[in-house]
Each structure stands twice: as structure tokens, then as C-alpha cells.
Design an enzyme around this catalytic site. Sequence first.
Site, short mmCIF file in Angstrom:
data_model
loop_
_atom_site.label_atom_id
_atom_site.label_comp_id
_atom_site.label_asym_id
_atom_site.label_seq_id
_atom_site.Cartn_x
_atom_site.Cartn_y
_atom_site.Cartn_z
N LYS A 132 2.31 4.12 4.88
CA LYS A 132 1.98 4.27 3.57
C LYS A 132 1.88 5.64 3.12
CE LYS A 132 -1.16 2.27 0.37
NZ LYS A 132 -2.48 1.40 -0.17
N SER A 152 -2.02 -2.66 -2.76
CA SER A 152 -1.18 -1.50 -3.12
C SER A 152 -0.32 -1.08 -2.05
CB SER A 152 -2.23 -0.21 -3.27
OG SER A 152 -2.89 -0.03 -2.28
N SER A 189 -5.62 -4.63 0.19
CA SER A 189 -4.63 -3.85 -0.24
C SER A 189 -3.34 -3.80 0.96
CB SER A 189 -4.62 -2.41 -0.54
OG SER A 189 -5.04 -2.08 -1.77
#
Lengths: 101, 462
Positions: B59, B134, B158
Site C-alpha cells: 500500500k 482504504s 481498511s
Amino acid sequence: MSVTHEEVLTIARLAELDVDEATLPVLTEQMSRILEFVAQIGAVPASESAKPFVPGPDAVRFRPDEVKPWPLAFGPDKLAPAFRGGFFLVPRLGQFEEEDQ
Amino acid sequence: MSDPGEALANAKAAADRIVKAKRLNACLTPPKELRQSLQKQGQAAHPSGVLYGMPVAVKDNICTLEFTTTCGSKILAGYRSPYEATAVAKLKAAGALVAGKTNCDEFGMGSSTEHSAYGRALHPFDKTRVPGGSSGGSAALVAAGAVPAGLGSETGGSVRQPASFCGIVGIKPTYGRVSRYGLVAFGSSLDQIGVFGRSVHDAARVLSVISGRDPRDSTCEARDPLRLPTVPESLQGFVIGIAKEYFPPDLDPAVRRACDRAIRVLKELGAAVREVSLPHTQYAVPTYYIIAPAEASSNLARYDGARYGPRYDGALDLRTLYRTTRGEGFGPEVRRRILVGTYVLSSGYYDAYYRRAQQMRALIAQDFRNVFDRGVDLLFTPTTPTPAFKAGEKLADPVAMYLSDIFVVTANLAGLPAMSLPIGRIKGLPIGGQLIGQAFLEDEMIEAAYALERMVPGAEDA
């Protein structure tokens, strides 16, 4: 809990954030809605005895908030090539101008 | 010792698959840079590592030396970190390959990966829907089969929420299990690096490698890395709690059906299933949306144009430089959260909001302790109230977006380990079931997940 345009602008100043006039009405409406939503935690009676929950290792303890002479591992004199009487000594601008010419 | 050429072959294949999945907008690294880096990493990977040659997507809020770290934000466009996260260093030491940086909601603030400055990521099975967020980019790449595992981060669900939406496994470890060094801070008392895998085993293997002590993070427990459990024959001796607050009357009937089927499987495997209550659950989302923005408003104060990323050029004074850079550099959701966070911390509102939220957080953590003290080993809940929603559906209403995290934020508030695994589909869209464990007992949670994964038809309609 609704907020006004002025309150949003005050908060934005505190947060060092520019908010343009065009987005202000929508932002105010959304902030009001969010604050109304989160205010529901007020429905539960406040318990003064409930200590704040801190996750993580038990060994982590808050340090006493003591003001140290330097907030760095070493003094600022070690950060600069030249330091005198509490001030960094910086090259004069003219020095570079001469070099450029 | 593995075949020394295996990593290079894996690197090339992973690069091809990631580039092929370009339409998902899940990977932010340009194809040429990705191929070059993967080839270099494949040559350098040590064959004795336990993850030798495994491509792991990371990420974009986790610092890497190989690629930029933008956090999905314009304010960090082009930012190259001078150091890498401990989790990434541990992956590389185990022979894994950093397979690019993945799209995410800006600074991890969002539940749909629509709040990225680099465009929204797409759901791997239905491009009109969101992959969750996210960490939606990592989830989409794993679900599309481009990489076997990925790193994400959790502040409020997330990893688990996108894992549920994309039909893969997502694990959030206990707060303090994995070092946060090099994870760009959003809500420091909540943030934790998590993992995605196509199977429980893939996710657990990666978690095991990145876990363990780190002197660079004082909130990381001085414990040995997680030891992987074996796949159990049965769940005899396990007590699984079913919290009634996670099964409200208005829960999507298909989600309820899938959960009921998983609970039946847990019973068939020999677990004792017991109904329990976590009475403060309804206050978890409001509590989270006070604490997380408050911490974010402080953590994001450092992005002022002076130290990181691009800055606004036309400023006449320092204050204007700060305000204009931040006003133009942050997207709408980050701006909203900074403002809400500043508001709840401001004089006159601190007691009514922030202090009260801290007390509520203590009550939510106590709810879990009460249940675990009564002999419950694990909790089983739905991960999300619905399958993946349509892109744009919740963008205009932030509160509706926040409520999609209703079943996942509690574990972050209480610092507990939790994971999502596929338990069925609704009209082809995956849904996940959630296991919540006791602090630092991830092994028990993973053991139950191994058993459940083998028996629950995760790819069948509920």
C-alpha cells in the site's frame, strides 16, 4: 450540532487550511452532519472513572512533560558548520553573487 | 533452499500480471519502473528466505526505497522516502519481492478507494463497484490474482472491509504485533499494518514474517514473531461468541444467511457457539470518527509545503504558503477530517467530544474483555453490512460512507486482532465473515480460520 460558515473558517485557520468560498456551503453542511452524528456518544452518561484506553505494550508509559534545555539529542551548534553566541552563521548573500560573476 | 532462478521468473510473471490488471487502477507504480525494479529484486533475493520469490504488493502509505510513497495524495506527489518500513525490510529479508505500490484512499481516509488523488480503484469483478478501502488497491490486485499477497494498513477496518468486498483474506493483527515504523501516520493509537492473501495460509505466512519486535517503534511489543498454527482437524474446545449487536434486524438478509451457514459450519467442526453482548457497539463508529480525525489533524500538520512534497509557489508569506499548499494539496475527505479533528480538539469542545470519545473507547474495550473473561475464545460477525457498493453511491454523504465500517472499527478501538475471510457471495459479489480474537492470540484466530476456510463454500451464493 450545526456549525456556521464563520466557525468553519475559524477552524480552517486553526488547521492552517485554505477553504475557498465555493466549497464552503457544502463543507459546512457536511461538517454539521458529521458533528451531529458523532454527538450521539453524549447520550451515554459520562463516566469520570473510565480511564482513557491506550493500546499497545504495557511497558509504554507516558513520559513526564518536562521542558528540556534542547529538544534535540545534541545542541544546535552541532547542526551547523558555524555557530556563535546562540546563532547560526550563514554565508553572506554577496559571497554567492561574487562567485556567480 | 529454493531454485535460485525462481525469484526472477516470479518477478517477471508478477510484473506481467500487474500490468495486465492495469484497468483496475490498483497499482500506482508505472509499468516500466515496476518491471525494472522487480527484475533487480528478483536477482538479489536470497533463496533461503521463507518467502523467497513471493511478490507482495505494498500500500502506498508504507515507505519503500524502491518506489515513491504518495499515500494517494497530491501533497506527497513524487515523494521518495529515505528509509523503508520495518515490515518491508522484513519481507525483503525473507526473500519476498516488493511488487509495486498500490492505490489507496488519501492517507488511508476512506472506505472505497475513491478518495485517491490518482483516480479510483475498480472492483476486480464489477468495474461499476468499489473494491473497498482504504487499502482497496492491494485487495484488488490480490483478488485479481496479480499477486498472492499484499500489505495494507488499518486505522478503522481498511484491510478487512476491502478483503470482504473482494473475496479474499485480510488480517489486522493486534496493535503492537507489527512495527509501525515507516507506516505514514494517520491515527497513531489505531494504525496497524495488515496483510491480504488469497488464502488464510498466504496471509498468515506474510503476517508471521512482518511481526515481532522493533526497537524503532516503542508501541511494538517485544515479542517473537507470530508462530503459524497447524491446520486443525476440528474446533473442539473452541468457544465462539456471536454478538447480537452485529446482527441488527435490518442486516442484509443474504449477509445473515451467509453468516448463519458459517456458524453452522463452526458448530459442525465442534466449536461451542454462544450468544454474547457487546453493549457499546452502537457508539463505535461515532467514537472512531472523533478519535481518528483528532489524531489525523495532528499527524497531518507536518504537510505544509516546507518539508515534504510540492508547495504552492505564489505565497508572499509563510502562513499563506502553509494554508495554500495544504488547501490545494489535500483532497476533500482529508480536509473534512482535519477540520473535524481540529474542531473536536478545540477549546470548549474537547470535553464534549474528544474526552467523551476516549471514555467510550475504554468502555468498548471493556465490553470485549468482559466477553473474553467469560470463556469466549473468538467472536464471529459479518465483516460488512452489505457487499461492495456502487462507485459514487456514498461519495456525497460522508456519514453513509463511515457506516460501512460499522462492524470493523471496534477491533481497532480495542486494539484486538481480527480478520475477514470469504463466506459466500450475493449475486456474484463476495461477502466476508469476521473473526475477532484476544490480544496477541492471532494463532487461535488463524487456526479457526483455517478450519472455516476448508468447509465454508466462500465462492457460492448464500
